[in-house]
Scaffold this active site. Structure first.
Site, mmCIF file in Angstrom:
data_model
loop_
_atom_site.group_PDB
_atom_site.id
_atom_site.type_symbol
_atom_site.label_atom_id
_atom_site.label_comp_id
_atom_site.label_asym_id
_atom_site.label_seq_id
_atom_site.Cartn_x
_atom_site.Cartn_y
_atom_site.Cartn_z
ATOM 1 C CG ASN A 1 -7.822 -2.034 -5.121
ATOM 2 O OD1 ASN A 1 -6.902 -2.816 -4.897
ATOM 3 N ND2 ASN A 1 -8.090 -1.027 -4.283
ATOM 4 C CG ASP B 1 -2.067 0.939 1.105
ATOM 5 O OD1 ASP B 1 -2.328 1.415 -0.014
ATOM 6 O OD2 ASP B 1 -2.714 1.219 2.129
HETATM 7 C C1 IPE Z 1 -5.269 -2.636 -0.075
HETATM 8 O O1 IPE Z 1 -4.981 -1.325 -0.382
HETATM 9 C C2 IPE Z 1 -5.324 -3.463 -1.310
HETATM 10 C C3 IPE Z 1 -4.055 -3.618 -1.999
HETATM 11 C C4 IPE Z 1 -2.878 -3.270 -1.561
HETATM 12 C C5 IPE Z 1 -4.149 -4.252 -3.274
HETATM 13 P P1 IPE Z 1 -6.136 -0.236 -0.549
HETATM 14 O O2 IPE Z 1 -5.451 1.064 -0.690
HETATM 15 O O3 IPE Z 1 -7.070 -0.627 -1.614
HETATM 16 O O4 IPE Z 1 -6.904 -0.362 0.844
HETATM 17 P P2 IPE Z 1 -7.788 0.674 1.650
HETATM 18 O O5 IPE Z 1 -8.801 1.230 0.686
HETATM 19 O O6 IPE Z 1 -6.874 1.733 2.167
HETATM 20 O O7 IPE Z 1 -8.384 -0.129 2.751
HETATM 21 C C1 IPE Z 2 -1.472 0.287 -3.401
HETATM 22 O O1 IPE Z 2 -1.299 1.646 -3.482
HETATM 23 C C2 IPE Z 2 -1.706 -0.372 -4.723
HETATM 24 C C3 IPE Z 2 -3.106 -0.757 -4.972
HETATM 25 C C4 IPE Z 2 -4.064 -0.817 -4.100
HETATM 26 C C5 IPE Z 2 -3.452 -1.089 -6.337
HETATM 27 P P1 IPE Z 2 -2.511 2.655 -3.434
HETATM 28 O O2 IPE Z 2 -2.935 2.960 -4.828
HETATM 29 O O3 IPE Z 2 -3.608 2.149 -2.570
HETATM 30 O O4 IPE Z 2 -1.829 3.909 -2.783
HETATM 31 P P2 IPE Z 2 -2.472 4.919 -1.766
HETATM 32 O O5 IPE Z 2 -3.003 4.135 -0.620
HETATM 33 O O6 IPE Z 2 -3.568 5.623 -2.517
HETATM 34 O O7 IPE Z 2 -1.368 5.819 -1.382
HETATM 35 MG MG MG Z 3 -4.045 2.401 -0.614
#
Ligand code: IPE
Ligand code: IPE
Ligand code: MG
Length: 240
Positions: free
Chosen positions: A72, A24
């Site tokens: 997602n 993340d």
């Molecule tokens: C969790 O990250 C899912 C992945 C790393 C693929 P998200 O960014 O989607 O999670 P939330 O929305 O902060 O819970």
């Molecule tokens: C994690 O990074 C990757 C995926 C969930 C695809 P994020 O896209 O969630 O990054 P933040 O949380 O917005 O910084």
């Molecule tokens: Mg995230």
């Protein structure tokens, strides 16, 4: 200035058998630099590659990366499309060489909604690498812990089973080729599970770090493993 005069080392004889990463913070990593989110995702894929290399170097046997959750899909179409383009590239370029490196490659997730060309490539690589023993690498794409459990239950019903035990149930999970993770690492400072391996994490050790995923490097993994190795895993019993 170094904070520690002597850096602690991981004990390679007591490595976690399976490590799972919630990768993340790609978006915030980019935002902090005034870059588009997609560049954060690209940097995130580079970090995945480097962690795979380091995992091989230290002798980890199983690693899983949570790359795209069932939730997602709620992101803007442009970002979702961009992410699948990156997964397509990864599968075509990286995963292909896994056979030479002796890695078993698996896509862990609901394949029914993943673009067909990616699924076909993935299945070709999964078939070719199925007997590889050096390290198991899993990308969790379109993965959801709730989906995994419900999907297992539906397949159990389809198979006409009236009752299952834990061992049988686990064979129906999408992670059936992996051990339940000993260690789950989440980057970016969030302290939640976000529908990751809900059943499989019953006794996982959880490790949270503020580092954004694209900055997560070998030193960060060392720190996580050192922390893990100091823990007393009791599994409900009384030890030490
Ligand atoms: C969790 O990250 C899912 C992945 C790393 C693929 P998200 O960014 O989607 O999670 P939330 O929305 O902060 O819970
Ligand atoms: C994690 O990074 C990757 C995926 C969930 C695809 P994020 O896209 O969630 O990054 P933040 O949380 O917005 O910084
Ligand atoms: Mg995230």
């Amino acid at each position: 200035m170094r904070l520690f005069s002597k850096r602690e080392k991981i004990n390679k004889n007591r490595l976690p058998e399976c490590v799972a990463f919630i990768i993340d913070g790609n978006g915030r990593w980019a935002q902090k630099r005034g870059l588009p989110r997609m560049l954060g995702h690209r940097a995130g894929i580079d970090a995945v590659k480097k962690i795979i290399d380091y995992a091989e170097e230290i002798g980890l046997k199983q690693i899983l990366f949570y790359c795209f959750s069932t939730e997602n899909w709620n992101r803007p179409k442009q970002e979702v499309d961009g992410l699948f383009e990156l997964f397509r590239e990864f599968v075509n370029k990286q995963a292909k060489e896994y056979l030479n490196r002796g890695f078993m490659f698996k896509l862990v997730g609901d394949k029914s909604k993943i673009p067909q060309d990616i699924v076909e490539k993935v299945e070709e690589i999964e078939e070719k690498t199925k007997d590889c023993q050096k390290m198991k690498v899993g990308l969790c794409i379109n993965y959801g812990g709730k989906f995994d459990i419900i999907n297992a239950v539906n397949n159990i019903i389809k198979d006409g089973q009236k009752e299952v035990d834990e061992d049988t149930f686990e064979k129906y999970l999408l992670t059936k080729d992996f051990k339940n993770p000993d260690l789950i690492i989440r980057t970016s400072g969030e302290q939640r599970i976000s529908n990751f391996l809900l059943y499989q994490m019953a006794y996982s050790e959880l490790y949270f770090t503020h580092t954004f995923w694209p900055d997560f490097d070998r030193k960060c993994l060392d720190l996580a493993i050192i922390d893990y190795q100091k823990r007393n895993r009791r599994f409900g019993a009384i030890k030490e």
